[in-house]
Scaffold this motif. Structure first.
Motif, PDB file in Angstrom:
ATOM      1  N   ARG A  52       0.860  -1.192   0.000  1.00  0.00           N
ATOM      2  CA  ARG A  52       0.000   0.000   0.000  1.00  0.00           C
ATOM      3  C   ARG A  52       0.891   1.236   0.000  1.00  0.00           C
ATOM      4  N   LEU A  53       0.320   2.357  -0.364  1.00  0.00           N
ATOM      5  CA  LEU A  53       1.040   3.624  -0.315  1.00  0.00           C
ATOM      6  C   LEU A  53       0.795   4.283   1.037  1.00  0.00           C
ATOM      7  N   PRO A  54       1.824   4.821   1.669  1.00  0.00           N
ATOM      8  CA  PRO A  54       1.651   5.426   2.997  1.00  0.00           C
ATOM      9  C   PRO A  54       0.647   6.577   2.980  1.00  0.00           C
ATOM     10  N   ARG A 351      -2.886 -13.417   6.613  1.00  0.00           N
ATOM     11  CA  ARG A 351      -3.974 -12.452   6.533  1.00  0.00           C
ATOM     12  C   ARG A 351      -3.418 -11.034   6.490  1.00  0.00           C
ATOM     13  N   GLY A 352      -3.859 -10.266   5.505  1.00  0.00           N
ATOM     14  CA  GLY A 352      -3.420  -8.884   5.355  1.00  0.00           C
ATOM     15  C   GLY A 352      -2.066  -8.739   4.699  1.00  0.00           C
ATOM     16  N   LYS A 353      -1.410  -9.883   4.413  1.00  0.00           N
ATOM     17  CA  LYS A 353      -0.083  -9.819   3.804  1.00  0.00           C
ATOM     18  C   LYS A 353       0.028 -10.752   2.602  1.00  0.00           C
ATOM     19  N   ALA A 354      -1.099 -11.035   1.975  1.00  0.00           N
ATOM     20  CA  ALA A 354      -1.096 -11.898   0.799  1.00  0.00           C
ATOM     21  C   ALA A 354      -0.335 -11.238  -0.338  1.00  0.00           C
ATOM     22  N   MET A 355       0.222 -12.062  -1.220  1.00  0.00           N
ATOM     23  CA  MET A 355       1.026 -11.552  -2.327  1.00  0.00           C
ATOM     24  C   MET A 355       0.914 -12.500  -3.514  1.00  0.00           C
ATOM     25  N   GLN A 356       1.353 -12.027  -4.662  1.00  0.00           N
ATOM     26  CA  GLN A 356       1.349 -12.828  -5.873  1.00  0.00           C
ATOM     27  C   GLN A 356       2.720 -13.457  -6.049  1.00  0.00           C
ATOM     28  N   GLY A 357       2.768 -14.786  -6.139  1.00  0.00           N
ATOM     29  CA  GLY A 357       4.032 -15.469  -6.338  1.00  0.00           C
ATOM     30  C   GLY A 357       4.534 -15.344  -7.765  1.00  0.00           C
ATOM     31  N   GLY A 358       5.799 -15.713  -7.960  1.00  0.00           N
ATOM     32  CA  GLY A 358       6.401 -15.690  -9.290  1.00  0.00           C
ATOM     33  C   GLY A 358       7.175 -14.424  -9.578  1.00  0.00           C
ATOM     34  N   ALA A 359       8.257 -14.566 -10.332  1.00  0.00           N
ATOM     35  CA  ALA A 359       9.042 -13.398 -10.749  1.00  0.00           C
ATOM     36  C   ALA A 359       8.231 -12.568 -11.736  1.00  0.00           C
TER      37      ALA A 359
END
Length: 450
Positions: A52-54, A351-359
Motif C-alpha cells: 500500500r502507499l503510505p 492475513r493482510g499480507k497476501a502476495m502474488q508469487g512468481g518473478a
C-alpha cells in the motif's frame, strides 16, 4: 540570490567499504541453516514491493536504486567482522569470507513512479546470496523513497518555485546526506548539506542564521542589525539573502534595503504567519524600489503549507523537518519477499499480507496524450501483454548481470529529469495532496488463477 557551491561529481565514500553488517542477524542464521541442509544453492527470486502507499497517497517515487547497487557491490565481509560471528560455524564463515554477489538485479529505474504491488526490484540468484541482502536493500529504498515521495509532492505544491532542502539538523547526520539526495532527485533545487553537495554534486545553498544577526551588538549591548547586514553583503555580495525576522520584520526589511540598496538579492522570513507577512513584505519592498528582491520563506513547511502559500508572493521555499522525515510517512513500507524457488512460484498467504508469487516485470500503458492509464504486471519470463492501440513503457530494466553493474545506468540528474517527466503523465487527480486511492491501478496478467 542564493549562494551556490558547484561541486564536481566526487564521493567521500571510502573506496573500500563493507555494507555486510548493515543487516539483521536472522539473515545470517538462515544462511547457516541453508548451507547445512543444502537449500543454499537453490535458484531463487526475491522481489521488493509495497502492499500500500503510505497515508493513502496517490503515488510513490522509487529512490535509492543507485545506492542499492553500490551497496550490493560493497557487500563483502572483513576479517574483523568475521571474527565477531561466533554464533556461526566455520563453514558458514568461510562462505562469507569469499562472498561476492553473482546474481541478477532488475527493477524500476530511479525516479520512476510506483504503486501498490509494483515489482520495484527483482533480485535473482541462489538463496544464500539473495537472502542476506534483504536488510540493506530495504534500509536504503524505504528511507530514500519515503523522502523522494514526500519531496515530489512538495515540488508539485510549489508550482515551479524552487525549494531548498535544509533538514540536516532534524535527522541522523548520515541520513541527512541521503535525504538531501532523494529530495534533489524529486526536484528540490539545492541543499544546505555540504556532504551531500560534495558526495552527489548537488548545488549547495546557504547564507546566515539568526546567530549572525544576534552576534552584532553595540558596546552597550543593543542590537546592530545594520552591521550584520553590511558585513554579510561585504562578504557575499549584493546577491545574498538577508534574514530579516530576528527582531522586527518591518524594520528588518527597511534596514536591509537601506544597507544594500534596491538590488538586494533576497530577504528570508523564518517565522510568523508567512502568507500575511510575505504580502506585507512584498508591498514594502516594492515601495522601497526593491522590485526584484526575492522573498524566501522557511519555518516548518510541508506540502500542505506550501500549497497554502501558492497565491502569496513567495519566490523560494526552504524545507527541513518534513522532507527528511517523509512528511508524516518516514518509511515507504516496502518489503523484500521470496517469490520464486527453482522457477516455481511461492507466496505468503498470511492475513493482510497476501502476495502474488512468481518473478515479475511490469509495463505502464498510456493514452496518445501521454496520460498514464494503468500498470500491467506479468511473468518475468512471459510474453509482453498485448496493449492494443495503447502506448506503453517497459518499467523493469536490467541493473546488474552476474554481479556486475550494467553500464550506462542513469545519473542522478538524468533520474531527476525522468521523474519530472513521469509526474506529468499522471491523471490530474493523481497529483492531489488529499488522501485517496492510488492514481493508477496495478493489474496482474498471465499468472495462474487463485
Amino acid at each position: 540570490m542564493v549562494e551556490v557551491v558547484n561541486s564536481s561529481d566526487q564521493s567521500s565514500l571510502p573506496s573500500k567499504r563493507s555494507t555486510s553488517f548493515l543487516t539483521d542477524k536472522y539473515e545470517l542464521t538462515m544462511l547457516e541453516a541453508a548451507l547445512a541442509d543444502g537449500s543454499a544453492q537453490r535458484n531463487c527470486t526475491f522481489e521488493v514491493f509495497s502492499r500500500r502507499l503510505p497515508n493513502e497517497r496517490r503515488y510513490g517515487v522509487v529512490a535509492g536504486t543507485a545506492r542499492v547497487i553500490r551497496a550490493i557491490q560493497d557487500y563483502v565481509f572483513t576479517e574483523e567482522q568475521l571474527a565477531t560471528l561466533d554464533f556461526l560455524s566455520e563453514s558458514t564463515i568461510d562462505y562469507l569470507r569469499n562472498f561476492r554477489f553473482s546474481g541478477q538485479v532488475d527493477g524500476y529505474r530511479e525516479g520512476e513512479l510506483y504503486f501498490p504491488y509494483s515489482p520495484i526490484l527483482t533480485v535473482r540468484g541462489t538463496f544464500a546470496e539473495c537472502v542476506i541482502l534483504e536488510t540493506v536493500i530495504l534500509s536504503i529504498m524505504n528511507a530514500d523513497s519515503a523522502v523522494a515521495s514526500a519531496a515530489a509532492r512538495m515540488v508539485t505544491a510549489a508550482d515551479g518555485r524552487p525549494i531548498i532542502e535544509m533538514g540536516s539538523r532534524r535527522t541522523h547526520e548520515y541520513a541527512a546526506v541521503t535525504a538531501a539526495r532523494a529530495a534533489y532527485l524529486a526536484g528540490f533545487a539545492a541543499t544546505s548539506n555540504m556532504e551531500a553537495s560534495y558526495r552527489y554534486g548537488i548545488p549547495a545553498s546557504g547564507t546566515s542564521a539568526h546567530a549572525w544577526t544576534l552576534l552584532h551588538i553595540n558596546e552597550d549591548g543593543t542590537p546592530n542589525e545594520a552591521a550584520a547586514f553590511r558585513s554579510q553583503i561585504e562578504s557575499l555580495g549584493l546577491d545574498t539573502t538577508l534574514l530579516v525576522d530576528t527582531y522586527d520584520i518591518t524594520q528588518g526589511v527597511e534596514t536591509a534595503i537601506e544597507v544594500a540598496g534596491p538590488e538586494l538579492g533576497g530577504v528570508r522570513i523564518d517565522s510568523g504567519d508567512l502568507g500575511a507577512l510575505t504580502r506585507r513584505v512584498r508591498k514594502q519592498l516594492d515601495g522601497l524600489g526593491a522590485y526584484n528582491t526575492k522573498i524566501v520563506v522557511s519555518s516548518d513547511l510541508d506540502e500542505f503549507a506550501i500549497a497554502g502559500l501558492r497565491g502569496d508572493p513567495v519566490d523560494v521555499y526552504g524545507v527541513g523537518t518534513s522532507v527528511v522525515t517523509g512528511s508524516g510517512a518516514p518509511t515507504a513500507s516496502m518489503v523484500y519477499k521470496l517469490v520464486e524457488v527453482d522457477e516455481k512460484p511461492v507466496a505468503k498467504r498470511s492475513r493482510g499480507k497476501a502476495m502474488q508469487g512468481g518473478a515479475k516485470k511490469a509495463l505502464r500503458t498510456h493514452r496518445t496524450s501521454g496520460t498514464a492509464i494503468e500498470e500491467i504486471v506479468y511473468p518475468f519470463k512471459g510474453e509482453r501483454p498485448d496493449c492494443g492501440k495503447l502506448n506503453y513503457t517497459e518499467l523493469s530494466i536490467p541493473l546488474m548481470r552476474d554481479g556486475e553493474v550494467i553500464e550506462g545506468l542513469p545519473s542522478l540528474d538524468e533520474s531527476r529529469d525522468y521523474l519530472a517527466a513521469q509526474l506529468v503523465t499522471l491523471p490530474w487527480e493523481g497529483l492531489a495532496l488529499s488522501r485517496d486511492e492510488p492514481a493508477l491501478n496495478t493489474r496482474f496478467l498471465g499468472f495462474p488463477a487463485e
